[in-house]
Design a protein around this motif. Structure first.
Motif, PDB file in Angstrom:
ATOM      1  N   GLY A  45       0.845  -1.187   0.000  1.00 22.22           N
ATOM      2  CA  GLY A  45       0.000   0.000   0.000  1.00 22.22           C
ATOM      3  C   GLY A  45       0.879   1.236   0.000  1.00 22.22           C
ATOM      4  O   GLY A  45       1.742   1.402  -0.859  1.00 22.22           O
ATOM      5  N   ASP A  46       0.670   2.112   0.987  1.00 18.48           N
ATOM      6  CA  ASP A  46       1.507   3.306   1.083  1.00 18.48           C
ATOM      7  C   ASP A  46       2.631   3.136   2.104  1.00 18.48           C
ATOM      8  O   ASP A  46       3.244   4.108   2.527  1.00 18.48           O
ATOM      9  CB  ASP A  46       0.664   4.538   1.411  1.00 18.48           C
ATOM     10  N   HIS A  47       2.920   1.886   2.475  1.00 16.23           N
ATOM     11  CA  HIS A  47       4.003   1.594   3.412  1.00 16.23           C
ATOM     12  C   HIS A  47       5.286   1.249   2.662  1.00 16.23           C
ATOM     13  O   HIS A  47       5.256   0.518   1.673  1.00 16.23           O
ATOM     14  CB  HIS A  47       3.608   0.410   4.308  1.00 16.23           C
ATOM     15  N   ILE A  48       6.404   1.780   3.143  1.00 16.42           N
ATOM     16  CA  ILE A  48       7.726   1.328   2.713  1.00 16.42           C
ATOM     17  C   ILE A  48       8.507   1.001   3.976  1.00 16.42           C
ATOM     18  O   ILE A  48       8.574   1.822   4.899  1.00 16.42           O
ATOM     19  CB  ILE A  48       8.491   2.398   1.919  1.00 16.42           C
ATOM     20  N   GLY A  49       9.074  -0.170   4.053  1.00 17.20           N
ATOM     21  CA  GLY A  49       9.860  -0.547   5.222  1.00 17.20           C
ATOM     22  C   GLY A  49      10.965  -1.504   4.840  1.00 17.20           C
ATOM     23  O   GLY A  49      10.944  -2.114   3.767  1.00 17.20           O
ATOM     24  N   SER A  50      11.933  -1.621   5.705  1.00 20.99           N
ATOM     25  CA  SER A  50      13.028  -2.554   5.467  1.00 20.99           C
ATOM     26  C   SER A  50      12.653  -3.931   6.006  1.00 20.99           C
ATOM     27  O   SER A  50      11.879  -4.051   6.950  1.00 20.99           O
ATOM     28  CB  SER A  50      14.308  -2.056   6.131  1.00 20.99           C
ATOM     29  N   TYR A  51      13.189  -4.974   5.392  1.00 21.31           N
ATOM     30  CA  TYR A  51      12.984  -6.329   5.887  1.00 21.31           C
ATOM     31  C   TYR A  51      14.333  -7.024   6.002  1.00 21.31           C
ATOM     32  O   TYR A  51      15.320  -6.625   5.386  1.00 21.31           O
ATOM     33  CB  TYR A  51      12.036  -7.123   4.980  1.00 21.31           C
ATOM     34  N   ASP A  52      14.371  -8.066   6.806  1.00 24.78           N
ATOM     35  CA  ASP A  52      15.600  -8.825   7.033  1.00 24.78           C
ATOM     36  C   ASP A  52      15.250 -10.311   7.054  1.00 24.78           C
ATOM     37  O   ASP A  52      14.083 -10.691   6.883  1.00 24.78           O
ATOM     38  CB  ASP A  52      16.256  -8.383   8.346  1.00 24.78           C
ATOM     39  N   ASP A  53      16.231 -11.139   7.279  1.00 24.59           N
ATOM     40  CA  ASP A  53      16.039 -12.585   7.321  1.00 24.59           C
ATOM     41  C   ASP A  53      14.962 -12.956   8.341  1.00 24.59           C
ATOM     42  O   ASP A  53      15.001 -12.499   9.490  1.00 24.59           O
ATOM     43  CB  ASP A  53      17.360 -13.263   7.689  1.00 24.59           C
ATOM     44  N   GLY A  54      13.987 -13.754   7.920  1.00 18.80           N
ATOM     45  CA  GLY A  54      12.934 -14.183   8.822  1.00 18.80           C
ATOM     46  C   GLY A  54      11.724 -13.277   8.865  1.00 18.80           C
ATOM     47  O   GLY A  54      10.815 -13.500   9.666  1.00 18.80           O
ATOM     48  N   ASP A  55      11.685 -12.269   8.018  1.00 16.33           N
ATOM     49  CA  ASP A  55      10.553 -11.337   7.981  1.00 16.33           C
ATOM     50  C   ASP A  55       9.272 -12.095   7.637  1.00 16.33           C
ATOM     51  O   ASP A  55       9.251 -12.924   6.725  1.00 16.33           O
ATOM     52  CB  ASP A  55      10.823 -10.265   6.921  1.00 16.33           C
ATOM     53  N   LEU A  56       8.195 -11.824   8.377  1.00 13.30           N
ATOM     54  CA  LEU A  56       6.924 -12.509   8.156  1.00 13.30           C
ATOM     55  C   LEU A  56       5.800 -11.483   8.099  1.00 13.30           C
ATOM     56  O   LEU A  56       5.579 -10.731   9.046  1.00 13.30           O
ATOM     57  CB  LEU A  56       6.665 -13.514   9.283  1.00 13.30           C
ATOM     58  N   VAL A  57       5.088 -11.457   6.965  1.00 17.44           N
ATOM     59  CA  VAL A  57       4.065 -10.441   6.706  1.00 17.44           C
ATOM     60  C   VAL A  57       2.825 -11.095   6.119  1.00 17.44           C
ATOM     61  O   VAL A  57       2.916 -12.000   5.286  1.00 17.44           O
ATOM     62  CB  VAL A  57       4.617  -9.364   5.739  1.00 17.44           C
ATOM     63  N   LEU A  58       1.652 -10.614   6.563  1.00 13.72           N
ATOM     64  CA  LEU A  58       0.373 -11.043   6.009  1.00 13.72           C
ATOM     65  C   LEU A  58      -0.252  -9.858   5.280  1.00 13.72           C
ATOM     66  O   LEU A  58      -0.439  -8.787   5.870  1.00 13.72           O
ATOM     67  CB  LEU A  58      -0.549 -11.526   7.133  1.00 13.72           C
ATOM     68  N   VAL A  59      -0.560 -10.031   4.002  1.00 11.86           N
ATOM     69  CA  VAL A  59      -1.119  -8.966   3.161  1.00 11.86           C
ATOM     70  C   VAL A  59      -2.575  -9.289   2.853  1.00 11.86           C
ATOM     71  O   VAL A  59      -2.906 -10.423   2.480  1.00 11.86           O
ATOM     72  CB  VAL A  59      -0.313  -8.830   1.852  1.00 11.86           C
TER      73      VAL A  59
END
Length: 289
Positions: A52-66
């Motif tokens: 969406g309008d989010h920008i963020g950094s991710y690293d190893d093991g990042d877990l996201v539900l869209v």
């Protein structure tokens, strides 16, 4: 390339889909949306995520539900271990598939509530992601019937994460509209997300949408609930937050990196959105608060 409506083909023996994506090169920026929920665990990779309008950094093991039809993309910057591939373990399931969870199956009301919150995207805490990782990795080795049970176990675990954070703003939720308008707004959003750090004019964006500037303003407001200028500022400040929290690059350079040629304007916009200065944000992040 315009953002696209990704159409997923379900396997004959399952009601939902998975993908064990392994890339030796990079995770490319592919701005897209689809009607399914998407749960993604990213391994051996660092970079930025756009939801969406989010920008963020991710690293190893990042877990996201869209949530369904929420535009999103990941874009890698580097691997954690250079000799191994970037890995994305992806699970897709339709909203219709989850409808009985909170009604028929009373025990899964917490899962239903979490899915409602995921309309704007959810990032799970590092502790919960770490606990879910072996379950998710095992899920990809199981036959279809056991895989479904494992997914419910994963979703139940995630629903207990009190530290899960929303990502996009409610204003970024897609609005139902005519197909021609969907194509226009998608073209504009794709261009804005790809070039947010550059000088963008309303006239140029209106040309991309094949509309007048006033027509673009109405279309953008209807789909995002905000003006092009406000949306662009949110993207730029979001990108700045990722850079501030992920390194020691001077603030003036970060301001330039995300599209501000005036440090004073950058500081003003940043404080208006985050209620702290960029320097205070960086210090707070390092202190864990």
């Amino acid at each position: 390339m315009r953002p696209f409506l990704e159409r997923l083909a379900l396997p004959e023996d399952a009601s939902w889909a998975t993908l064990n994506r392994r890339l030796d090169g990079e995770i490319p920026f592919q701005w897209h949306h689809h009607p399914e929920f998407e749960l993604t665990m990213t391994l051996n990779s660092r970079g930025q995520r756009f939801i969406g309008d989010h920008i963020g950094s991710y690293d190893d093991g990042d877990l996201v539900l869209v949530g369904p039809n929420l535009p999103h993309s990941w874009c890698s910057a580097e691997k954690v271990e250079a000799a191994k591939p970037h890995v994305a373990l992806v699970m897709w399931f339709l909203p219709q598939w989850t409808a009985p969870l909170g009604g028929v199956f009373t025990e899964l009301r917490a899962v239903a509530a979490m899915l409602a919150r995921a309309q704007t995207g959810l990032q799970f805490s590092a502790a919960t992601a770490s606990s879910a990782r072996p379950l998710i990795e095992e899920l990809f080795t199981l036959p279809p019937d056991e895989r479904l049970i494992q997914l419910l176990l994963v979703l139940t675990l995630l629903s207990r994460d009190a530290e899960a954070e929303p990502l996009a703003s409610p204003l970024a939720l897609p609005a139902p509209d005519k197909p021609v308008d969907r194509g226009r707004i998608d073209r504009v959003l794709d261009h804005v997300h790809r070039h947010y750090a550059e000088k963008l004019t309303i006239e140029a964006l209106a040309d991309i949408a094949a509309l007048s500037p006033s027509g673009l303003h109405r279309l953008f407001l209807r789909h995002t609930g905000q003006s092009v200028t406000s949306y662009l500022a949110r993207l730029r400040i979001g990108a700045a937050c990722a850079l501030l929290s992920g390194g020691t690059r001077p603030i003036a350079m970060i301001a330039d990196d995300v599209g501000y040629d005036s440090l004073a304007n950058f500081n003003r916009q940043f404080k208006a959105q985050r209620s702290v200065t960029p320097r205070q944000y960086r210090q707070r992040f390092r202190m864990g608060g």
